[in-house]
Design a protein around this motif. Structure first.
Motif, PDB file in Angstrom:
ATOM      1  N   ASP A 105      80.464  56.756  31.185  1.00  0.00           N
ATOM      2  CA  ASP A 105      80.114  55.346  31.409  1.00  0.00           C
ATOM      3  C   ASP A 105      81.054  54.747  32.449  1.00  0.00           C
ATOM      4  N   GLU A 106      80.583  54.709  33.682  1.00  0.00           N
ATOM      5  CA  GLU A 106      81.381  54.210  34.805  1.00  0.00           C
ATOM      6  C   GLU A 106      82.811  54.735  34.776  1.00  0.00           C
ATOM      7  N   SER A 129      74.567  51.249  29.038  1.00  0.00           N
ATOM      8  CA  SER A 129      75.658  51.635  28.127  1.00  0.00           C
ATOM      9  C   SER A 129      75.144  51.784  26.707  1.00  0.00           C
TER      10      SER A 129
HETATM   11 MG   LIG Z   1      77.420  49.164  30.911  1.00  0.00          MG
END
Ligand SMILES: [Mg+2]
Ligand SMILES: Nc1ncnc2c1ncn2[C@@H]1O[C@H](COP(=O)(O)OP(=O)(O)OP(=O)(O)O)[C@@H](O)[C@H]1O
Ligand SMILES: Nc1ncnc2c1ncn2[C@@H]1O[C@H](COP(=O)(O)OP(=O)(O)OP(=O)(O)O)[C@@H](O)[C@H]1O
Ligand SMILES: [Mg+2]
Lengths: 258, 230
Positions: free
Chosen positions: B176-177, B50
């Protein structure tokens, strides 16, 4: 390429050793909201007064480019030039509405006075414009003849915003505009500010101690401590990846509250 | 066309208020991403996936190295860019789907999703048409459209987030996810949208903890644990 409308270089106003505003440099770009945060006594209000020509620095330079592309050196401008800029190009929203309003003249008069300051003379037009701006800041236009002394704090702050924005200034300075207001009133005021700033495309320099306000309104942030700018950058970058110890402390303290 | 070129980027956090703890996270990372390609960042939790993605958006600053972002007009190095250049890139070039919606209080779902289109001065009718198509596609019930997402479930908030970030075409899209809190049906919708963005030429960088999805979407994997030597 666009260029900054306000440029400050090494601006200093030292009231007592280490107190005031010490060697601050910054640019304000067209249409941006620049946030200033920092602890109490760090020099935020002083900086705002210097930038807006309400007070002169001991040293440093301040340059402003107006809507006609005229370049002003604010440090050497005469009182009357600064008053002219204050009426036409600048807006100043004080933390305490009492400092920014004339409490004994009507709400409409408070707005009309600014219009007359830029040469508007027609009574009917002034009144119509005042009504329009009351509605714009969500004050019932039927209150136009009431004196702001009888308004609530939130309404006074809205009136101050209308009074300042009616002449479409290029650059507006705000010192804790949501300061003494309760949270729900603050929220509405912020929504109004955000909308107006966006619609009018004005530049804003806003002092706030509230990181939520900073995140919501500001494009860029300056962090002040002991009279100096210790960190600056994009708002989300400064708040999410703070580098200075003081900024980390500031950000950590809000995370704990939430 | 090469859209992202990361060279020798490092990132260390210094936690001044926790005894000055120094936390090296990324050490001399290099990678590149072309238009029409999806690169997946992988590696164990805490390895800096991240962090790297946030640096590609200008949300975190890199300590050293360079991050060249090629927009349609110009190429900017995020490591040395002025904040205004970063804002400009975010307007036209860089899209980001974060793992959670950072709720803007009091703004309705509809307005949140319409905003990126309004900024591009699209006409009202087309905006309405595209927003409702997007919200329907992500199975967000119509009764939620006028509400602010603050009270929505995690999956609903995430779908608002995706709708807002994917309603305009960005040459570079960072994910991000994006599917972490979604059910299987919505996860498939998002996977399909990601594939469409790639087909339209976006350069994508994503983090997906779901192996199946990663296998389905990734053109290339970049292992962070392998590249860093902390
Ligand atoms: Mg992460
Ligand atoms: N007119 C003045 N005369 C003497 N000292 C002053 C004057 N104005 C400000 N100061 C001092 O300068 C310092 C900075 O004050 P300033 O009002 O700019 O702080 P601030 O950052 O706005 O703080 P706050 O968040 O509490 O409003 C303080 O130490 C203050 O006491
Ligand atoms: N703003 C920050 N300040 C301090 N440390 C941070 C910050 N952001 C991330 N870190 C630290 O950097 C390391 C990497 O975090 P990051 O979120 O990039 O990991 P990740 O690979 O995405 O992990 P996960 O798979 O669990 O999401 C962690 O140790 C984290 O605590
Ligand atoms: Mg002050």
């Amino acid at each position: 390429m666009r260029e900054p409308i306000l440029t400050a270089r090494d601006v200093t106003r030292e009231y007592a050793p280490g107190q005031g505003c010490l060697g601050v440099s910054l640019d304000v770009w067209p249409g941006e909201v620049l946030g200033i945060v920092g602890e109490s006594g760090s020099g935020k209000s002083t900086l705002l007064r210097l930038l807006s020509g309400q007070e002169s620095p001991d040293s440093g330079t301040l340059q402003f480019i107006d809507r006609h592309q005229t370049v002003w050196d604010l440090c050497s401008s005469s009182e009357s030039d600064l008053r002219y800029l204050g009426r036409t190009e600048f807006g100043i929203i004080h933390q305490n509405p009492r400092d920014g309003l004339r409490l004994r003249i009507s709400a409409g008069g408070n707005i009309g006075e600014r219009l007359m300051g830029v040469g508007e003379r027609h009574y009917g037009d002034i009144r119509a414009e005042a009504e329009k701006w009351l509605a714009e800041v969500e004050i019932d236009p039927s209150r136009i003849d009431d004196r702001p002394a009888v308004f609530s704090g939130g309404m006074q702050q809205r009136l101050q915003i209308a009074r300042n924005l009616v002449t479409h200034p290029k650059l507006v300075f705000m010192d804790e505009p949501t300061g003494g207001l309760d949270v729900s009133v603050q929220a509405k005021l912020l929504d109004t500010l955000k909308r107006l700033v966006h619609d009018l495309g004005i530049s804003v320099v806003i002092v706030t101690h509230d990181m939520g306000v900073a995140r919501l309104l500001a494009d860029r942030l300056l962090v002040m401590k002991s009279g100096q700018v210790i960190e600056s950058g994009l708002t989300d970058q400064v708040l999410d990846d703070p580098h200075a110890a003081y900024t980390q402390q500031l950000v950590a303290s809000i995370l704990q509250v939430n | 066309m090469r859209r992202i070129t990361v060279s020798e980027v490092s990132k260390t956090f210094t936690l001044h208020n926790q005894g000055g703890t120094v936390l090296p996270v990324l050490n001399r990372i290099s990678l590149h991403v072309d238009a029409g390609e999806l690169v997946v960042l992988s590696g164990p939790s805490g390895c800096g996936k991240s962090t790297l993605l946030k640096m590609l958006f200008g949300n975190y600053l890199a300590d050293q190295g360079s991050i060249l972002i090629a927009g349609d007009e110009e190429e900017v190095d995020l490591v040395s860019a002025h904040p205004h250049q970063v804002l400009e890139l975010r307007r036209h070039t860089l899209g980001f789907v974060s793992q959670f919606l950072r709720v803007i209080p009091r703004v309705s779902t509809w307005d949140l999703v319409a905003e990126p289109l309004e900024r591009r001065q699209m006409d009202r009718e087309e905006i309405n048409e595209r927003v409702s198509r997007m919200l329907r596609r992500l199975n967000l019930p119509e009764r939620l459209w006028t509400l602010a997402p603050a009270t929505f479930s995690g999956g609903e908030q995430q779908r608002v987030n995706i709708a807002r970030s994917m309603i305009v075409h960005y040459p570079i899209l960072l994910l991000d996810e994006p599917t972490a809190s979604l059910d299987a049906r919505n996860r498939d919708v998002v996977a399909e949208m990601v594939q469409e963005a790639r087909a339209q030429g976006s350069a994508l960088v994503g983090i997906f903890h779901d192996d199946e999805l990663r296998g389905r979407l990734a053109d290339r994997l970049v292992m962070l644990e392998a590249t860093q030597c902390v």
